[in-house]
Design a protein around this motif. Structure first.
Motif, PDB file in Angstrom:
ATOM      1  N   VAL A 710       0.695  -1.106  -0.437  1.00 27.33           N
ATOM      2  CA  VAL A 710      -0.313  -0.051   0.322  1.00 27.33           C
ATOM      3  C   VAL A 710       0.661   1.331   0.020  1.00 27.33           C
ATOM      4  N   SER A 711       0.486   1.897  -0.019  1.00 29.80           N
ATOM      5  CA  SER A 711       1.121   3.310  -0.756  1.00 29.80           C
ATOM      6  C   SER A 711       0.550   4.305   0.547  1.00 29.80           C
ATOM      7  N   TRP A 712       1.455   3.917   1.689  1.00 34.44           N
ATOM      8  CA  TRP A 712       1.002   4.521   2.934  1.00 34.44           C
ATOM      9  C   TRP A 712       1.202   6.465   2.743  1.00 34.44           C
ATOM     10  N   PRO A 713       2.352   6.980   2.267  1.00 33.06           N
ATOM     11  CA  PRO A 713       2.079   8.026   2.249  1.00 33.06           C
ATOM     12  C   PRO A 713       0.999   8.609   1.658  1.00 33.06           C
ATOM     13  N   ALA A 714       0.125   8.510   0.204  1.00 31.17           N
ATOM     14  CA  ALA A 714      -1.331   9.122  -0.113  1.00 31.17           C
ATOM     15  C   ALA A 714      -2.410   8.534   0.724  1.00 31.17           C
ATOM     16  N   ILE A 715      -2.265   7.366   1.296  1.00 30.02           N
ATOM     17  CA  ILE A 715      -3.537   7.232   2.629  1.00 30.02           C
ATOM     18  C   ILE A 715      -3.280   8.426   3.856  1.00 30.02           C
ATOM     19  N   THR A 716      -2.062   8.175   4.751  1.00 29.32           N
ATOM     20  CA  THR A 716      -1.744   9.127   4.881  1.00 29.32           C
ATOM     21  C   THR A 716      -2.179  11.100   4.863  1.00 29.32           C
ATOM     22  N   ALA A 717      -2.308  11.200   3.469  1.00 23.38           N
ATOM     23  CA  ALA A 717      -2.700  12.349   3.257  1.00 23.38           C
ATOM     24  C   ALA A 717      -4.286  12.772   2.733  1.00 23.38           C
ATOM     25  N   THR A 718      -4.880  10.730   1.813  1.00 20.07           N
ATOM     26  CA  THR A 718      -5.828  11.633   2.130  1.00 20.07           C
ATOM     27  C   THR A 718      -6.954  11.692   3.613  1.00 20.07           C
ATOM     28  N   VAL A 719      -6.058  10.598   4.855  1.00 21.95           N
ATOM     29  CA  VAL A 719      -6.606  10.570   6.147  1.00 21.95           C
ATOM     30  C   VAL A 719      -6.943  12.072   6.260  1.00 21.95           C
ATOM     31  N   ALA A 720      -5.489  12.482   6.599  1.00 20.48           N
ATOM     32  CA  ALA A 720      -5.000  13.793   7.224  1.00 20.48           C
ATOM     33  C   ALA A 720      -6.319  15.007   6.165  1.00 20.48           C
ATOM     34  N   THR A 721      -6.916  14.960   4.816  1.00 21.14           N
ATOM     35  CA  THR A 721      -7.119  15.780   4.632  1.00 21.14           C
ATOM     36  C   THR A 721      -8.842  15.820   5.438  1.00 21.14           C
ATOM     37  N   CYS A 722      -9.419  14.479   5.109  1.00 20.40           N
ATOM     38  CA  CYS A 722     -10.372  14.221   5.241  1.00 20.40           C
ATOM     39  C   CYS A 722     -10.289  14.846   6.768  1.00 20.40           C
ATOM     40  N   LEU A 723      -9.736  14.609   7.774  1.00 21.67           N
ATOM     41  CA  LEU A 723      -9.573  15.530   8.906  1.00 21.67           C
ATOM     42  C   LEU A 723      -9.998  16.672   9.132  1.00 21.67           C
ATOM     43  N   ALA A 724      -8.752  17.877   8.207  1.00 23.20           N
ATOM     44  CA  ALA A 724      -8.762  18.424   8.230  1.00 23.20           C
ATOM     45  C   ALA A 724      -9.883  19.705   7.892  1.00 23.20           C
ATOM     46  N   LEU A 725     -10.645  19.274   6.883  1.00 21.59           N
ATOM     47  CA  LEU A 725     -11.916  18.731   6.472  1.00 21.59           C
ATOM     48  C   LEU A 725     -12.686  18.811   7.752  1.00 21.59           C
ATOM     49  N   ALA A 726     -12.846  17.941   7.864  1.00 24.60           N
ATOM     50  CA  ALA A 726     -14.127  17.946   9.428  1.00 24.60           C
ATOM     51  C   ALA A 726     -13.884  18.076  10.160  1.00 24.60           C
ATOM     52  N   THR A 727     -13.013  19.104  11.177  1.00 23.11           N
ATOM     53  CA  THR A 727     -12.714  19.897  11.808  1.00 23.11           C
ATOM     54  C   THR A 727     -12.764  21.507  12.133  1.00 23.11           C
ATOM     55  N   ILE A 728     -12.786  21.568  10.396  1.00 30.55           N
ATOM     56  CA  ILE A 728     -12.527  23.000  10.058  1.00 30.55           C
ATOM     57  C   ILE A 728     -13.854  23.019  10.030  1.00 30.55           C
ATOM     58  N   THR A 729     -14.383  22.074   9.017  1.00 34.28           N
ATOM     59  CA  THR A 729     -16.705  22.652   9.252  1.00 34.28           C
ATOM     60  C   THR A 729     -17.283  22.275   9.807  1.00 34.28           C
ATOM     61  N   ALA A 730     -16.935  21.056  10.828  1.00 34.63           N
ATOM     62  CA  ALA A 730     -17.303  21.385  12.615  1.00 34.63           C
ATOM     63  C   ALA A 730     -17.418  22.334  13.396  1.00 34.63           C
ATOM     64  N   ALA A 731     -15.503  22.747  13.580  1.00 34.31           N
ATOM     65  CA  ALA A 731     -15.941  23.340  14.646  1.00 34.31           C
ATOM     66  C   ALA A 731     -16.382  25.096  15.077  1.00 34.31           C
ATOM     67  N   VAL A 732     -16.047  25.679  13.287  1.00 36.69           N
ATOM     68  CA  VAL A 732     -16.276  26.950  12.951  1.00 36.69           C
ATOM     69  C   VAL A 732     -17.552  27.669  13.598  1.00 36.69           C
TER      70      VAL A 732
END
Length: 744
Positions: A710-732
């Protein structure tokens, strides 16, 4: 005006419709094109088609020079024929400053007036070689110098008919100018020859362009399927979630006398009212996005030059209808459920959420899981890699669907595992909120699940398959160092030093890959182990120049890094195919390395033998990842934004209970991170299961064990993007809502 929830559904329909429009337009625009040099001939006569499968991209069985000359003379006598020209194509690649020009590898017979003299060529003006100067061309025999006698806008290199006959004795196309009757032409040509008119002339496109277009079609079919799945998944889930969020409103309507039928009708009209304008906007957006993407596909090598968007009304109509219909279907399922509740039950939605797993959800989830298993079994028995890849993708889609449907069954367990050890008010609020609203938690985690699952599957499949083929090819190279092509399709005689040549012959009308080596006697042939059962003691072959010969099978060929069903004498191959090239030379020939070649080790050969295919696969993976991750990430933000807006009363209750604004925001952020973690875990597991199934199927194809990578960098980037969007759209919005007075 659109409320926040309705805006979320509107955006989901717009995004889904836009994706379908873009990729459906790109898919349906991939049609064969008439070669530019033949565009002025209304009728083309093509030699008999090879009997191979269409995805073999075999060139037609060539006429010999004598047969072509005789046929052309007979065609000139057909009424309405002004001229019958013989088209020939051969390998010719110019050098510019001593470096091969990578986008110009074909030479042709000049079909216009004033042909060049012997030793002269007409070149494309973009090559930058002035008239009267000398250009060096790489050919099968090696580099030769030619005088430039003119410029043209046509691609490639053009020489006189006599020179072309020397470099390409075989003929596959004769062009007829004037206004001949196609039926009269058919009466002259043989039964196996093809008379092409109109758009049918696209069949005369070069096989390399046909292969490129086929690769693009496979990519676009898979991407369109994924875009369609994303559209259905995102629009239906968002529409159903939006309906479910309106339970309190529906309870009020039921309390004042609305019937279930009236409630369903209202929700259906609402879905269509949002879906129709959103679909219209999506079609416009998708159409605008398709135009630059068409050029990008050509630049990336997924489509041949000249590919462009073909606007077709039915494509736009299907894309337009997809959004509202899916939105209606998604809302209809939820509407049927919520319209049956009693007024008191609907008004108590804050106290008790409906059962997470209904009987229908269990049935559909298990059916999808069974479909994934069936696709995996079929992939293991697939006859070729293209079918294997499509079955693997369908299996992954079924597996993701099953994971989404069955996710509520495991959400409570994951909540306890992830947040059970944590203490404090914030952790308690997040944990209990997720546990008491399992369906809401699973719904908000679904886009993350979709995104991560396909990130794991797509990138992991590429890594796994590339490693398998590289290892298998490297093990068959007999020397540590090899000479490999550099910016050229193969090595000519001057560079290869007698290395085996690749060519194609025709046996019983079917194209057969052939290697020409120096350890085979003229008039004899060796057969590969895989093809031994297909040939008898003698084989009647038709060479690339149209000549026929019967050769005697004298033994079995040893396995090597390059696949060939037949092995012939190298001199025989060169005599009948002046454009034959060597894929590599091992060991490295003595002397200086010529233009278009470089020294590499055998692992480099193993990697570079399929370098172009691997590059296309990597870009294909990135395209699929962009579609799935982009759509999924936007859905993550959209769904969480809808959720947070609906939970404003909950935040006010927390404030009344004494929680500070910071504690409310921290609880919301922690719950959002929990949702991302749940979606990532379930999606990652689904993706790994899909890859494991693909690896087993691939092992059956290559005959060796295939590790799961598996490509761990691509997976990590995908999860990090989801996490960033989730926290921003929920926190604001949570921070803004928590600033309201508690009594408001």
């Amino acid at each position: 005006m659109l409320s926040r929830d309705r805006l979320g559904t509107f955006l989901a329909v717009l995004l889904g419709t836009g994706l379908v429009t873009t990729f459906l337009l790109l898919l349906t625009s991939g049609q064969p094109r008439v070669p530019e040099r033949l565009a002025g001939y209304p009728v083309l006569v093509q030699s008999p088609a090879a009997g191979n499968l269409p995805d073999g991209f075999a060139e037609p069985v060539p006429w010999s020079a004598a047969d072509a000359r005789s046929l052309a003379d007979r065609l000139r006598a057909v009424p309405g024929v002004r001229a019958a020209v013989v088209d020939r194509t051969f390998y010719a690649q110019p050098l510019r400053d001593g470096v091969p020009v990578v986008d110009s590898t074909s030479g042709h017979a000049w079909l216009g007036d004033d042909p060049p003299d012997q030793g002269e060529v007409v070149v494309n003006r973009d090559l930058g070689v002035p008239v009267g100067s000398t250009v060096t061309l790489l050919t099968g025999a090696g580099p030769t110098d030619w005088r430039v006698s003119g410029h043209t806008t046509l691609p490639g290199i053009h020489v006189s008919g006599e020179e072309a006959a020397r470099l390409a004795p075989g003929v596959r196309v004769i062009g007829l100018s004037g206004d001949p009757d196609p039926e009269a032409v058919r009466a002259v040509v043989g039964a196996g020859d093809r008379v092409l008119t109109g758009d049918e002339r696209g069949r005369a496109e070069p096989r390399v362009d046909a292969r490129t277009r086929w690769i693009g079609m496979q990519i676009l079919i898979a991407t369109t399927a994924l875009a369609g799945f994303a559209c259905v998944f995102l629009v239906a889930s968002t529409s159903a979630y939006a309906v479910d969020q309106r339970r309190r409103e529906i309870g009020l309507l039921r309390a004042v006398g609305a019937t279930p039928r009236q409630v369903r009708s209202m929700l259906h009209r609402s879905a269509l009212a949002r879906g129709v304008p959103a679909a219209l906007a999506g079609v416009v957006t998708g159409g605008l996005a398709a135009m630059p993407l068409a050029g990008a596909l050509v630049d990336a090598g997924f489509e041949p030059p000249g590919y462009h968007i073909r606007w077709q009304l039915w494509v736009l109509a299907v894309s337009f209808a997809a959004g509202p219909l899916v939105a209606l279907a998604g809302s209809a399922i939820a509407a049927r459920r919520v319209s049956r509740i009693s007024p008191i039950e609907a008004l108590r939605v804050a106290e008790l959420e409906p059962r997470a797993m209904s009987r229908a959800r269990w049935i559909l989830g298990l059916v999808a899981a069974a479909g994934a298993v069936g696709a995996g079994v079929s992939a293991a028995a697939a006859p070729d890699l293209s079918e294997l890849g499509m079955l693997a993708l369908l299996g992954a889609i079924a597996l993701v669907t099953a994971a989404v449907l069955l996710a509520p069954a495991v959400v409570p367990v994951l909540v306890r595992v992830l947040l059970g050890p944590m203490t404090g008010v914030t952790a308690t609020l997040a944990r209990e909120s997720a546990r008491t609203a399992v369906r809401r938690t699973a719904s908000t985690a679904a886009p993350v699940l979709f995104t991560v699952a396909f990130a794991v599957f797509v990138t992991g499949t590429v890594e796994t398959s590339a490693a398998a083929y590289t290892a298998r090819r490297s093990a068959t190279v007999p020397s540590e160092t090899v000479l490999v092509p550099d910016r050229v399709p193969g090595l000519g005689d001057a560079a290869s030093g007698g290395a085996p040549l690749d060519t194609t012959v025709y046996v019983a009308g079917q194209a057969v890959v052939v290697s020409g080596t120096e350890n085979v006697l003229p008039g004899t042939a060796l057969v590969s182990e895989n093809a031994a059962g297909r040939f008898g003691p003698t084989v009647a072959v038709t060479y690339a120049d149209g000549h026929q010969e019967t050769v005697r099978v004298s033994g079995t060929a040893s396995p090597g890094p390059f696949t060939a069903d037949l092995v012939l004498a190298r001199g025989t191959v060169r005599r009948h195919d002046p454009s034959a090239l060597a894929p590599a030379a091992f060991p490295v020939p003595e002397g200086p390395v010529g233009a278009g070649a470089r020294v590499a080790d055998r692992d480099d050969l193993a990697r570079e033998a399929d370098a172009e295919d691997d590059r296309l696969v990597q870009m294909f993976a990135m395209l699929l990842l962009a579609v799935s991750a982009g759509a999924g990430s936007l859905a993550v933000g959209n769904t969480l934004l809808m959720t947070v807006r609906r939970r404003g009363p909950d935040y006010r209750v927390l404030r009344l209970a004494g929680a500070s604004r910071a504690q409310v925001v921290r609880a919301v952020v922690l719950e959002s991170a929990l949702v991302v973690a749940i979606g990532s875990l379930i999606g990652g597991a689904a993706g790994l299961i899909a890859i494991a199934g693909s690896a087993r199927s691939l092992a059956a194809q290559v005959g060796a064990a295939v590790p799961v990578l598996v490509s761990w960098p691509a997976i990590t980037a995908t999860v990090a993007t989801c996490l960033a969007l989730a926290t921003i759209t929920a926190a604001v919005p949570a921070a803004r809502l928590s600033r309201l007075p508690p009594s408001r």
